[in-house]
Scaffold this motif. Structure first.
Motif, PDB file in Angstrom:
ATOM      1  N   TRP A 122      29.334  43.902  13.662  1.00 21.56           N
ATOM      2  CA  TRP A 122      28.889  45.300  13.484  1.00 21.56           C
ATOM      3  C   TRP A 122      27.832  45.675  14.519  1.00 21.56           C
ATOM      4  N   SER A 123      27.012  44.697  14.927  1.00 21.03           N
ATOM      5  CA  SER A 123      25.969  45.047  15.895  1.00 21.03           C
ATOM      6  C   SER A 123      26.290  44.627  17.328  1.00 21.03           C
ATOM      7  N   THR A 124      27.121  43.573  17.518  1.00 20.14           N
ATOM      8  CA  THR A 124      27.372  43.142  18.897  1.00 20.14           C
ATOM      9  C   THR A 124      28.604  43.813  19.504  1.00 20.14           C
ATOM     10  N   GLU A 125      29.545  44.255  18.688  1.00 23.33           N
ATOM     11  CA  GLU A 125      30.720  44.966  19.214  1.00 23.33           C
ATOM     12  C   GLU A 125      30.447  46.468  19.136  1.00 23.33           C
ATOM     13  N   ASP A 126      31.370  47.272  19.692  1.00 25.54           N
ATOM     14  CA  ASP A 126      31.136  48.721  19.692  1.00 25.54           C
ATOM     15  C   ASP A 126      31.866  49.425  18.541  1.00 25.54           C
ATOM     16  N   TRP A 127      32.051  48.695  17.439  1.00 23.28           N
ATOM     17  CA  TRP A 127      32.818  49.226  16.317  1.00 23.28           C
ATOM     18  C   TRP A 127      32.311  50.584  15.817  1.00 23.28           C
ATOM     19  N   LEU A 128      30.991  50.710  15.753  1.00 23.81           N
ATOM     20  CA  LEU A 128      30.439  51.934  15.170  1.00 23.81           C
ATOM     21  C   LEU A 128      30.399  53.084  16.175  1.00 23.81           C
ATOM     22  N   GLU A 129      30.433  52.765  17.462  1.00 25.72           N
ATOM     23  CA  GLU A 129      30.448  53.826  18.488  1.00 25.72           C
ATOM     24  C   GLU A 129      31.874  54.253  18.848  1.00 25.72           C
ATOM     25  N   LYS A 130      32.863  53.476  18.413  1.00 30.94           N
ATOM     26  CA  LYS A 130      34.244  53.696  18.848  1.00 30.94           C
ATOM     27  C   LYS A 130      34.750  55.120  18.601  1.00 30.94           C
ATOM     28  N   PRO A 131      34.468  55.744  17.483  1.00 30.87           N
ATOM     29  CA  PRO A 131      34.984  57.106  17.269  1.00 30.87           C
ATOM     30  C   PRO A 131      34.554  58.081  18.371  1.00 30.87           C
ATOM     31  N   ARG A 132      33.347  57.898  18.893  1.00 34.83           N
ATOM     32  CA  ARG A 132      32.886  58.766  19.981  1.00 34.83           C
ATOM     33  C   ARG A 132      33.484  58.338  21.316  1.00 34.83           C
ATOM     34  N   LYS A 133      33.595  57.021  21.528  1.00 34.46           N
ATOM     35  CA  LYS A 133      34.183  56.533  22.785  1.00 34.46           C
ATOM     36  C   LYS A 133      35.652  56.922  22.899  1.00 34.46           C
ATOM     37  N   LEU A 134      36.385  56.783  21.793  1.00 36.58           N
ATOM     38  CA  LEU A 134      37.800  57.147  21.812  1.00 36.58           C
ATOM     39  C   LEU A 134      37.951  58.647  22.072  1.00 36.58           C
ATOM     40  N   GLY A 135      37.113  59.430  21.449  1.00 39.06           N
ATOM     41  CA  GLY A 135      37.145  60.881  21.671  1.00 39.06           C
ATOM     42  C   GLY A 135      36.953  61.192  23.145  1.00 39.06           C
ATOM     43  N   ALA A 136      35.969  60.520  23.759  1.00 41.77           N
ATOM     44  CA  ALA A 136      35.711  60.754  25.176  1.00 41.77           C
ATOM     45  C   ALA A 136      36.916  60.358  26.028  1.00 41.77           C
TER      46      ALA A 136
ATOM     47  N   PRO B 131      33.988  53.577  10.306  1.00 42.19           N
ATOM     48  CA  PRO B 131      35.195  53.829  11.106  1.00 42.19           C
ATOM     49  C   PRO B 131      36.301  52.812  10.804  1.00 42.19           C
ATOM     50  N   GLN B 132      37.511  53.188  11.172  1.00 42.44           N
ATOM     51  CA  GLN B 132      38.683  52.330  10.982  1.00 42.44           C
ATOM     52  C   GLN B 132      38.728  51.305  12.117  1.00 42.44           C
ATOM     53  N   VAL B 133      38.029  50.196  11.938  1.00 41.07           N
ATOM     54  CA  VAL B 133      37.783  49.247  13.017  1.00 41.07           C
ATOM     55  C   VAL B 133      39.073  48.737  13.676  1.00 41.07           C
ATOM     56  N   VAL B 134      40.018  48.269  12.881  1.00 39.11           N
ATOM     57  CA  VAL B 134      41.224  47.667  13.455  1.00 39.11           C
ATOM     58  C   VAL B 134      42.111  48.743  14.088  1.00 39.11           C
ATOM     59  N   ALA B 135      42.303  49.850  13.375  1.00 41.99           N
ATOM     60  CA  ALA B 135      43.115  50.941  13.923  1.00 41.99           C
ATOM     61  C   ALA B 135      42.494  51.478  15.214  1.00 41.99           C
ATOM     62  N   ASN B 136      41.184  51.526  15.266  1.00 35.42           N
ATOM     63  CA  ASN B 136      40.523  52.014  16.481  1.00 35.42           C
ATOM     64  C   ASN B 136      40.779  51.089  17.673  1.00 35.42           C
TER      65      ASN B 136
END
Lengths: 419, 419
Positions: B70-84, B288-293
């Motif tokens: 949760w802290s070392t991967e970008d799992w929580l930022e992914k929704p914004r990164k994917l949007g970009a 966020p949907q970690v695996v789907a992301n």
């Protein structure tokens, strides 16, 4: 099942020898490092077959059969099937639970639906230190009402006594997380449902830190609504979907707030006019999370083979053993137990305090124990009745003891504390 | 890029030789059967690296690192990164799009938010034959308002002319799917945004059957809001998350309807009091949907390397070629083109009619072409500019021609028609 103090590795091994759930441990995958994973709160363990099941779905279905899988696989029925597979773990009937969306969205769906059903009272009563997303959803819903010119407010009680004191006829919804995510203090569902109903309030329970560990009887305790996260004790995978329960007494009384085609009474008919399914399935929304549901299914297949009483008995034994060994071995090293010592007052995890908790938690990882830190001074240990045993508990406390005794946590490399 | 009739395999091969996007085809995985997958509408193709990426996430992260991910991967930022990563494909700036939840939920979030922003007008104007879930969400939102005593109604226009006629100051929201999921008829974003704004209505566009195929310019056309599905042309995986766009002019003007911790301005602080992020990220909800992301990320990595004008040019060429060859080869066999022949009027797919469409669609699968049937007599062919080429188009039409000419579709085994 709990041994008398003094605790020993031998006691623990004996408890494991008579554990009726011992066989489930080999259904789960553990890190080759041998780390002890006591973090059921943030993320339960992975089932051994999850990677293969996902791979098969991606290749045999998505790649090879492509859109035909929508009709030949059970992708669209999965939210109802998953709900049925875990329903007994929360004392619900199989048709009254669905797995969908995330906890936040399910909370919104339920708060808004329950608010309409209650029809009077203008407050949502909760604890001020309820889990952040629970607080946010309630605040957001009331802000939405306010913007539409509809009156409503939140009552944030600072203590459990205040929750009881403030429960009166102005309260439309009593909205609580059964297990406090920090201390692990547990609400008595039966008592609180009774108190709420005495003033005509409806109850909404967040079971995220309870289900898969405690003996929860939603129907037997007269609970109105419940939601919870799938990826903690239930091992549904990181970011996997959440669940939603509605007491049959409240089903089909109004439209779901978020009306989508999977909640349609005849979702397979592609009708333009919404007609909600009369049961809990009316609260499904759009396309289900196909891949995440497959991961959750691997865990749900296991849950469907266990009884919640056995799960709760094992959890009680594990956590009582943990508290006993922690006190015996680590009290002189500055450890205090934050969670209630009486089992009936305690939820899914055990939390202990230490002045250097954040750094201790980082050092524990390096020494083979994964736990989670909660500000300011507490460390949570989440124990799963399916894949942990008493030997793990003994070993974990020895790691804690060593890290504290050697003061390993004082090393500068542990200064950066992650959540 | 379009050849003169008569069309030939040679023409097609020549077009492929000069295709600037030809190199992307080998980033996708196809069934060993060699089936031609013309079903970008129900489910885009899988990227070749999706299974490995998911496997790595499950084992290296979930299993081995567990909660530390949760802290070392970008799992929580992914929704914004994917949007970009996909924002340029719809003519949005990178910070104005997020990927989250599903289309239905994003529609609800946007309708309710836009309704509050508009503040006057009491109708949602849409087409009667908008995609079912789009209709349901609007109906559900208005039912919710009604139950709270707030006035609002839906206007279901039967034709596109009626949509234009009924657009007046009572209309709060003009709510349309850009590409009709049946005929593929396309709305002109620019014209409709202008007409809507002339009466102070706000526009909400569902781009599910457009994005990844057409040249969409949300900002250039003055669009207010948009949502869309990630698993069709965008190849985000079956049941993968959807996207949500808000014109910066409308961001931060009110609270999101579903307030959750990932939409908090300081989501990493675990605050009890909600404070919405002032931009589109405020409309994120819970975990966020970690695996789907991760699956969507594999596709988004590809999208981030292409220009939408190139994608649209290729799509125009593919679909014009398809229509041309279909007419040339299959007109005498009872095939009619349902979709507009003029490119500027056409959306993501090409739809053709045949009296036995349902059975024809089943027979085509058996003969190596995957398409999708839409009641009563139409077959949709979804073409992806990234992984299809003109040779596929030629081959596909030969399959259609054979199935029709031999009347293979009349076999009793094709009587059971799936959606």
């Amino acid at each position: 099942m709990t041994p008398e103090a003094p605790y020993s590795l031998e006691n623990c091994l004996e408890l494991d020898r008579v554990d009726p759930l011992a066989g489930f441990r080999n259904k789960f995958a553990f890190a080759a490092s041998g780390n002890i994973h006591f973090d059921a709160n943030s993320m339960g363990a992975m089932t051994k077959d999850a990677p293969d099941r996902v791979h098969r779905l991606l290749t045999k279905n998505w790649r090879d059969k492509s859109r035909r899988s929508w009709s030949t696989e059970d992708w669209l029925e999965k939210p109802r099937k998953l709900g049925a597979s875990i329903s007994h773990m929360i004392g619900a009937n199989s048709q009254d639970v669905v797995v969908c969306d995330n906890t936040t969205i399910n909370l919104f769906k339920i708060i808004s639906y329950a608010w309409k059903l209650r029809g009077s009272g203008n407050a949502i009563l909760t604890e001020a230190h309820n889990f952040p997303t629970d607080m946010h959803v309630a605040q957001g819903f009331l802000k939405f009402l306010e913007d539409l010119g509809v009156a409503g407010h939140i009552i944030k009680a600072e203590t459990r006594e205040q929750v009881v004191d403030k429960l009166d006829r102005n309260v439309a919804l009593l909205y609580l997380t059964q297990t406090d995510y920090r201390s692990s203090e547990r609400w008595d569902l039966s008592e609180m449902n009774r108190r709420a109903h005495a003033v005509d309030a409806l109850t909404i329970w967040d079971l995220s830190h309870s289900a898969g560990a405690l003996n929860i009887d939603l129907m037997g305790t007269g609970s109105d609504f419940a939601v919870g996260c799938g990826y903690k004790y239930l091992c549904g995978g990181p970011g996997g979907p959440a669940y939603l329960f509605i007491n049959p007494e409240h089903q089909g009384k109004s439209w779901p707030t978020i009306a989508g085609w999977m909640g349609h009474a005849h979702w397979d008919k592609f009708s333009s006019d919404f007609e909600p399914a009369a049961n809990v399935a009316g609260h499904l929304t759009g396309t289900p999370q196909v891949v995440a549901n497959e991961i959750f299914s691997a865990a749900a297949d296991i849950w469907s083979k266990v009884q919640r009483a056995d799960v709760a008995d094992k959890h009680q034994s594990l956590t009582e053993t943990l508290i006993g060994i922690l006190e015996q071995e680590c009290s002189p090293l500055g450890v205090g137990i934050n969670s209630p010592k009486l089992y009936q007052k305690r939820g899914g995890h055990v939390s202990f305090s230490h002045a250097g908790a954040g750094q201790v938690c980082e050092a524990l990882v390096d020494h083979g124990l994964i736990s989670s830190f909660r500000f300011p001074n507490s460390i949570r240990l989440g124990l799963s009745p399916l894949y942990h045993n008493h030997e793990d508990v003994w070993k974990a406390v020895q790691i804690i003891k060593d890290v504290l005794f050697q003061e390993a946590w004082q090393h500068p490399k542990y200064e950066n504390v992650s959540m």
